[in-house]
Design a protein around this motif. Sequence first.
Motif, PDB file in Angstrom:
ATOM      1  N   PRO A   1      -6.713   2.719  -6.517  1.00 23.21           N
ATOM      2  CA  PRO A   1      -6.321   1.249  -7.011  1.00 23.21           C
ATOM      3  C   PRO A   1      -5.825   0.542  -5.912  1.00 23.21           C
ATOM      4  N   LEU A   2      -6.471  -0.812  -5.931  1.00 22.78           N
ATOM      5  CA  LEU A   2      -5.911  -1.648  -4.797  1.00 22.78           C
ATOM      6  C   LEU A   2      -4.935  -2.884  -4.970  1.00 22.78           C
ATOM      7  N   PHE A   3      -4.855  -2.684  -6.390  1.00 19.71           N
ATOM      8  CA  PHE A   3      -3.589  -3.668  -6.869  1.00 19.71           C
ATOM      9  C   PHE A   3      -3.048  -3.106  -7.997  1.00 19.71           C
ATOM     10  N   LEU A   4      -1.726  -2.817  -7.680  1.00 12.42           N
ATOM     11  CA  LEU A   4      -0.743  -2.412  -9.012  1.00 12.42           C
ATOM     12  C   LEU A   4       0.528  -3.385  -8.610  1.00 12.42           C
ATOM     13  N   CYS A   5       1.097  -3.569 -10.001  1.00 16.38           N
ATOM     14  CA  CYS A   5       2.184  -4.325 -10.068  1.00 16.38           C
ATOM     15  C   CYS A   5       3.455  -3.309 -10.614  1.00 16.38           C
ATOM     16  N   SER A   6       4.583  -3.448 -10.200  1.00 20.68           N
ATOM     17  CA  SER A   6       5.962  -2.610 -10.580  1.00 20.68           C
ATOM     18  C   SER A   6       6.097  -2.552 -12.016  1.00 20.68           C
TER      19      SER A   6
ATOM     20  N   LYS B   1      -7.178  -3.224   4.037  1.00 16.34           N
ATOM     21  CA  LYS B   1      -6.928  -3.233   5.253  1.00 16.34           C
ATOM     22  C   LYS B   1      -5.975  -2.074   5.765  1.00 16.34           C
ATOM     23  N   GLU B   2      -4.965  -2.116   4.836  1.00 19.67           N
ATOM     24  CA  GLU B   2      -3.945  -0.990   4.864  1.00 19.67           C
ATOM     25  C   GLU B   2      -4.346   0.357   4.848  1.00 19.67           C
ATOM     26  N   ARG B   3      -5.170   0.553   3.603  1.00 20.01           N
ATOM     27  CA  ARG B   3      -5.835   1.910   3.081  1.00 20.01           C
ATOM     28  C   ARG B   3      -6.696   2.464   4.285  1.00 20.01           C
ATOM     29  N   LYS B   4      -7.480   1.720   4.864  1.00 20.29           N
ATOM     30  CA  LYS B   4      -8.324   2.071   5.911  1.00 20.29           C
ATOM     31  C   LYS B   4      -7.744   2.514   7.144  1.00 20.29           C
ATOM     32  N   GLY B   5      -6.494   1.844   7.390  1.00 23.44           N
ATOM     33  CA  GLY B   5      -5.902   2.019   8.699  1.00 23.44           C
ATOM     34  C   GLY B   5      -6.213   1.134   9.842  1.00 23.44           C
ATOM     35  N   GLY B   6      -6.812  -0.057   9.420  1.00 23.28           N
ATOM     36  CA  GLY B   6      -6.912  -0.761  10.697  1.00 23.28           C
ATOM     37  C   GLY B   6      -7.965  -2.229  10.174  1.00 23.28           C
ATOM     38  N   GLN B   7      -8.489  -2.676  10.955  1.00 19.02           N
ATOM     39  CA  GLN B   7      -9.185  -4.189  10.866  1.00 19.02           C
ATOM     40  C   GLN B   7     -10.363  -3.522  10.215  1.00 19.02           C
ATOM     41  N   ILE B   8     -11.063  -4.574   9.222  1.00 22.33           N
ATOM     42  CA  ILE B   8     -12.522  -4.313   8.618  1.00 22.33           C
ATOM     43  C   ILE B   8     -13.367  -4.175   9.580  1.00 22.33           C
ATOM     44  N   GLU B   9     -14.247  -3.214   9.605  1.00 20.31           N
ATOM     45  CA  GLU B   9     -15.320  -2.846  10.586  1.00 20.31           C
ATOM     46  C   GLU B   9     -16.346  -3.691  10.142  1.00 20.31           C
ATOM     47  N   ILE B  10     -16.536  -5.068  10.810  1.00 21.91           N
ATOM     48  CA  ILE B  10     -17.781  -5.945  10.657  1.00 21.91           C
ATOM     49  C   ILE B  10     -17.920  -6.808  11.529  1.00 21.91           C
TER      50      ILE B  10
ATOM     51  N   TRP C   1       0.840  -1.102   0.033  1.00 17.66           N
ATOM     52  CA  TRP C   1      -0.082  -0.052  -0.293  1.00 17.66           C
ATOM     53  C   TRP C   1       0.819   1.327   0.002  1.00 17.66           C
ATOM     54  N   GLU C   2       2.037   1.115   0.810  1.00 19.46           N
ATOM     55  CA  GLU C   2       2.724   2.441   0.748  1.00 19.46           C
ATOM     56  C   GLU C   2       3.301   3.020  -0.690  1.00 19.46           C
ATOM     57  N   GLU C   3       3.651   1.665  -1.273  1.00 16.26           N
ATOM     58  CA  GLU C   3       4.216   1.877  -2.697  1.00 16.26           C
ATOM     59  C   GLU C   3       3.082   2.610  -3.728  1.00 16.26           C
ATOM     60  N   ILE C   4       1.938   1.956  -3.658  1.00 11.31           N
ATOM     61  CA  ILE C   4       0.581   2.153  -4.335  1.00 11.31           C
ATOM     62  C   ILE C   4       0.493   3.964  -3.989  1.00 11.31           C
ATOM     63  N   LYS C   5       0.490   4.313  -2.896  1.00  7.62           N
ATOM     64  CA  LYS C   5       0.295   5.740  -2.464  1.00  7.62           C
ATOM     65  C   LYS C   5       1.199   6.542  -3.269  1.00  7.62           C
ATOM     66  N   ASN C   6       2.509   6.187  -3.408  1.00  4.17           N
ATOM     67  CA  ASN C   6       3.503   7.125  -3.995  1.00  4.17           C
ATOM     68  C   ASN C   6       3.117   7.024  -5.355  1.00  4.17           C
TER      69      ASN C   6
END
Length: 656
Positions: free
Chosen positions: A349-354, A197-206, A18-23
């Motif tokens: 996007p939730l899925f990216l490849c280098s 999970k990483e994007r929202k900053g925690g566990q899935i709220e369910i 996720w950190e790499e996607i954010k960049n």
Amino acid sequence: MTRNYTMMNTSNHTPLNWEEIKNNLACVKKQGIRQFIYQYKKHKDRRDDPLYWGDEIEYMIVKIDDEEKTTKLCLKAKDVLETLNKGNIGNPAPLWTPEFGGYMVESIPERPYSDLLTSISKVESSMKERRKELTSVLEQDEIPFTLPSYPRLGVGYFAVPPTKLNPQNGTSRSWFSPDDVMYKGRQRTTSIHQNIKERKGGQIEILIPGLVFGAGCCGLQTTFQMDTLDEAIYLYDQLVNICPIMLALSAASPVYKGYLSDIDTRWPVLSQSFDDRTDEEKGQKPLKKDRFRIQKSRWGSVATYISPEHYQYNDTDIVYDKDSYEELKNEGLDEALSKHIAYLFIRDPLFLCSETLDQNEDLDIQHLENINSTNWQTLRLKLPISNTNTGWRVEFRPMEVQLSDFENAAYVVFVFLVTRIAVAYRLNFIIPISKVDENMSAASKRDAVLEEKFYFRRNIFTDKSKAEVKVTQPGHLQSKNGDEYCQMTIDEIINGNVEFPGLIPLMKTYLKSKCEETDEGTNRIINSYLKLISDRASGAEPTTAKFIRKFVITHPYYQQDSIVSDTINYELLKACAKKSDGGIYLLDEDEVLAAEMKLKRGSGYSVVPDVPPSVATLRFNLLNESCTLPSSEKRKVHLVYLKEYPFVILKMKRSS
């Protein structure tokens, strides 16, 4: 719907965290918008594509142990898919693809259906062939169920091979859903799970933490190709308010993690599972790091109509990426479609490849598809695929999968016929988006098909509707205050009343006008499908959710505590297996009366085939109960055999 897929094979690529996607977000989104603009300009004037349509069915593989009276999810999807697709290389055959769960597979037909009404007769046979093909590569004690949610997912020893929780270091970090449950052959699955999970900053709220409780549900989708972009946009808008109606009509999942829930569909669970919004985006904290306040999960109902003709019905505050919107408008897109695309692009996007970060906007569409395909709305507008006969398409996504091929065929054929009457008669199902949202909230409630009312348009005919349709149907609902819509029961929407024509009567009018295109066999099939939908709408036939709920709460071992035990689950799935074979799970009265049931109290054995132990025991106890009655009362009662649970009751005889 077709075998042409736009998603790139990324099995040998390196997923970004996720950190790499954010960049890389700004660049990826910019390229994604440019990719849409290029594809839009290339295909906006595309015409005369044939009406093709098709279905997508998801199955779960379950192992049933009749000796131990237990069931387990079977985590062999990867091996099953390899076997199925290896055997189909070079042969015309259904396409089998992976899904989120390691126990799930998805199929699409060998070839799409056509606009000819006679193609309807191919739908159920295609589904039966696919189920047969899948069954052929399974063990004798393994069954491919078309059931939205496995009732005891996440409870104890629920899968084979056994799974192991890893709440500290696993991808899911859940105490209830082991990583082993996820499909192992696709990087996209685990990356999306982790990045939500990483994007929202925690566990899935369910209430039942873990993406698998939503993503591990099976669904039924159908996709329609239209001849032009304008027709695809028209159909998209007309289907917006059909979505909650079909969600309620197809309700089939009232049990989660071994408990009866207070909902009847998987949709709220999916919405929570895929909700990657941060606290700032949900309005729980002031906006500092994030750009938008977002009203809905990325799995939800559509946010906006996409035709300029219906733009005034977008009465909710729609957040959208203003830079994308301006760029789209400057390139010639109208306001409605520009806002729709700009709304999709508020999601990351939730899925990216280098290996695929830098793309050519004229040749690639992966950044666009990464955004579009992870906006899991009730409808999806799908772009044409270059150099193929695949044109503009609308994917209809809300329905719950049903137990039998007959039921699934009935539902997809019904939606197909909705598209046909909408296009043929230029019907208008448009109501304010805010009321569609209310309908979606109502659709998942317990027994919503009978207990809830839904907003629907009073007069669905337009100036473009054929005159003969308007004069042969009942009058239109009118109101003193001039409202264009009102609340109706689903029975009224589907079957009509003295004021509203009803969708099925309109379909029958349409089919009558097309009688030269069908034959007696096709008409018989269509009528059987429409009868099922009509009966579900009226309550004459229970929804699958109601069947499951009644089975559980009337089971002799049920303790009125919402718990669906191993024993109840085993017998429930045995009952579901009977239904999936196209039959009704019942005791045949003649067969029962012809067989002598020699039972010791509580033994659970019967000479009648396929009688669950609990039912055999129940029958014995009822007979014993009748023997204890006074002679005068004993003569007044007899055993009555039912078509549904509990299958056998003691009932007073009719007075002669």
